[in-house]
Design an enzyme around this catalytic site. Sequence first.
Site, PDB file in Angstrom:
ATOM      1  N   CYS A  87      22.217  30.407  33.533  1.00 50.34           N
ATOM      2  CA  CYS A  87      21.899  31.526  34.433  1.00 50.34           C
ATOM      3  C   CYS A  87      20.399  31.784  34.531  1.00 50.34           C
ATOM      4  CB  CYS A  87      22.599  32.803  33.972  1.00 50.34           C
ATOM      5  SG  CYS A  87      24.373  32.643  34.010  1.00 50.34           S
ATOM      6  N   HIS A 231      18.859  38.800  37.218  1.00 50.44           N
ATOM      7  CA  HIS A 231      20.071  37.985  37.311  1.00 50.44           C
ATOM      8  C   HIS A 231      21.252  38.937  37.508  1.00 50.44           C
ATOM      9  CE1 HIS A 231      23.304  35.302  36.641  1.00 50.44           C
ATOM     10  NE2 HIS A 231      23.545  35.668  35.391  1.00 50.44           N
ATOM     11  N   ASN A 261      28.756  36.805  39.929  1.00 52.05           N
ATOM     12  CA  ASN A 261      27.742  36.128  39.125  1.00 52.05           C
ATOM     13  C   ASN A 261      27.635  34.680  39.612  1.00 52.05           C
ATOM     14  OD1 ASN A 261      26.282  34.768  37.187  1.00 52.05           O
ATOM     15  ND2 ASN A 261      27.256  35.784  35.442  1.00 52.05           N
TER      16      ASN A 261
HETATM   17  O1  UT7 Z   1      25.619  35.240  33.494  1.00 50.65           O
HETATM   18  C1  UT7 Z   1      25.538  34.785  32.193  1.00 50.65           C
HETATM   19  C2  UT7 Z   1      25.697  35.839  31.225  1.00 50.65           C
HETATM   20  N1  UT7 Z   1      26.995  36.450  31.301  1.00 50.65           N
HETATM   21  C3  UT7 Z   1      27.064  37.760  31.247  1.00 50.65           C
HETATM   22  O2  UT7 Z   1      26.055  38.412  31.243  1.00 50.65           O
HETATM   23  C4  UT7 Z   1      28.417  38.393  31.090  1.00 50.65           C
HETATM   24  C5  UT7 Z   1      28.328  39.467  30.057  1.00 50.65           C
HETATM   25  N2  UT7 Z   1      29.574  40.138  29.801  1.00 50.65           N
HETATM   26  C6  UT7 Z   1      30.190  40.946  30.678  1.00 50.65           C
HETATM   27  O3  UT7 Z   1      29.785  41.098  31.793  1.00 50.65           O
HETATM   28  C7  UT7 Z   1      31.369  41.720  30.182  1.00 50.65           C
HETATM   29  O4  UT7 Z   1      31.474  41.570  28.780  1.00 50.65           O
HETATM   30  C8  UT7 Z   1      32.724  41.339  30.854  1.00 50.65           C
HETATM   31  C9  UT7 Z   1      32.732  41.803  32.296  1.00 50.65           C
HETATM   32  C10 UT7 Z   1      32.916  39.831  30.784  1.00 50.65           C
HETATM   33  C11 UT7 Z   1      33.846  42.023  30.123  1.00 50.65           C
HETATM   34  O5  UT7 Z   1      33.650  43.424  30.146  1.00 50.65           O
HETATM   35  P1  UT7 Z   1      33.743  44.281  28.785  1.00 50.65           P
HETATM   36  O6  UT7 Z   1      33.562  45.672  29.166  1.00 50.65           O
HETATM   37  O7  UT7 Z   1      32.788  43.675  27.817  1.00 50.65           O
HETATM   38  O8  UT7 Z   1      35.240  44.043  28.373  1.00 50.65           O
HETATM   39  P2  UT7 Z   1      35.803  43.455  27.000  1.00 50.65           P
HETATM   40  O9  UT7 Z   1      35.618  41.994  26.937  1.00 50.65           O
HETATM   41  O10 UT7 Z   1      35.277  44.295  25.889  1.00 50.65           O
HETATM   42  O11 UT7 Z   1      37.342  43.758  27.204  1.00 50.65           O
HETATM   43  C12 UT7 Z   1      37.839  45.089  27.283  1.00 50.65           C
HETATM   44  C13 UT7 Z   1      39.315  45.018  27.585  1.00 50.65           C
HETATM   45  C14 UT7 Z   1      40.056  44.047  26.657  1.00 50.65           C
HETATM   46  O12 UT7 Z   1      41.332  44.576  26.410  1.00 50.65           O
HETATM   47  P3  UT7 Z   1      41.639  45.357  25.036  1.00 50.65           P
HETATM   48  O13 UT7 Z   1      41.350  44.368  23.961  1.00 50.65           O
HETATM   49  O14 UT7 Z   1      40.700  46.515  25.031  1.00 50.65           O
HETATM   50  O15 UT7 Z   1      43.053  45.725  25.190  1.00 50.65           O
HETATM   51  C15 UT7 Z   1      40.192  42.805  27.500  1.00 50.65           C
HETATM   52  O16 UT7 Z   1      41.301  42.016  27.130  1.00 50.65           O
HETATM   53  O17 UT7 Z   1      39.517  44.534  28.915  1.00 50.65           O
HETATM   54  C16 UT7 Z   1      40.388  43.394  28.879  1.00 50.65           C
HETATM   55  N3  UT7 Z   1      40.008  42.495  29.960  1.00 50.65           N
HETATM   56  C17 UT7 Z   1      40.487  42.628  31.216  1.00 50.65           C
HETATM   57  N4  UT7 Z   1      41.360  43.495  31.746  1.00 50.65           N
HETATM   58  C18 UT7 Z   1      41.632  43.372  33.053  1.00 50.65           C
HETATM   59  C19 UT7 Z   1      39.146  41.452  29.932  1.00 50.65           C
HETATM   60  N5  UT7 Z   1      39.078  40.901  31.153  1.00 50.65           N
HETATM   61  C20 UT7 Z   1      39.886  41.606  31.962  1.00 50.65           C
HETATM   62  C21 UT7 Z   1      40.206  41.530  33.341  1.00 50.65           C
HETATM   63  N6  UT7 Z   1      41.075  42.426  33.837  1.00 50.65           N
HETATM   64  N7  UT7 Z   1      39.686  40.600  34.159  1.00 50.65           N
END
Ligand code: UT7
Length: 304
Positions: A87, A231, A261
């Site tokens: 990225c 980004h 992204n």
């Molecule tokens: O470009 C290169 C660099 N990449 C990035 O910068 C990405 C950085 N990370 C992010 O943008 C975020 O971490 C994500 C958007 C990928 C995820 O968001 P988050 O707020 O960090 O969510 P999380 O991974 O902490 O997950 C929270 C909850 C989990 O459920 P439980 O364990 O709380 O029950 C996940 O299983 O959300 C769940 N979850 C989803 N639910 C519905 C994860 N993905 C999804 C989804 N839809 N697509």
Amino acid sequence: VDTSDEWIYTRTGIRERRIASEQETTATLAFEAAARALVIADMHPSQVELIIVATSTPEYIFPSTACRVQDYLGATRAGAFDLSAACSGFVYGLSMAAQSIQSGAVRNAVVIGAETMSRVLDWQDRGTCILFGDGAGAVVLKGSSVPGGVLASTLRSDGSGGDMLSLPAVYHNPMPMLGPEYLHNGHQNNTVAMNGRQVFRFATQVVADSVEETVLKAGLTMDDVALIVPHQANIRIIQGTAKKMGVPMDHVIVTVQDHGNTSAASIPLALSVGAAQGKLKQGDLIVTEAIGGGLAWGAVVLRW
Ligand code: UT7
């Protein structure tokens, strides 16, 4: 996958993204972006001396995407290579190209960020498949006696975090990454794997510092910055970083809602949108910054 529009929008800021058609490739997207940029720069392809394509989704390891673009453009006097910094590829490319011009090695360069991320996603993995999009953007840099352009850059990496975000190469079954076992468990081969939460935390720790360091290197202060072009990974990362830097959100270009992204393409796409909206004014101090797989991150300060 088990997700919802509401979850995606509130957690990422993404409303829409683009997916390349079957006829399109990273190289064709890159070519279109470069061709349009050259028209704006009023340059004939035969004048181009360097082509850098930042991409994580080349069709081939070699020939490079950049060589295909060179051929499509008819840029008969250009060197061309691909740059792999995930990225952050566009930020790295901008820095490299500017230094090549400043050293006198070349007089101009086309820097392209281009991706077809849709082709390397595991569409069963809701942690990644809802995030990434396809696209390409390009800038033309030219040497000039008028002060301005790229003023300073900072490039950083931490390979110990490589397991947080990875995309295996296609030519063999790579050794598993050292790190959390689950990353490639249950993942299809040759698709993106990410521990989003870890990347998120790391991003909000390091990006603001590299921006401030780069602005300082340029002999300026954050008060001089007119616009941040970050980004576009997640609106919450963009907002958190802006807050840390004390930059109001109306000084930040945000396109993640429209593109998702797009990895190395996100900054040139955001620059293109900013230019079309008249937000980039001649003489403005602009900062681009990114973080991604590697881990690799960095910032470039430029006078538009
Ligand atoms: O470009 C290169 C660099 N990449 C990035 O910068 C990405 C950085 N990370 C992010 O943008 C975020 O971490 C994500 C958007 C990928 C995820 O968001 P988050 O707020 O960090 O969510 P999380 O991974 O902490 O997950 C929270 C909850 C989990 O459920 P439980 O364990 O709380 O029950 C996940 O299983 O959300 C769940 N979850 C989803 N639910 C519905 C994860 N993905 C999804 C989804 N839809 N697509």
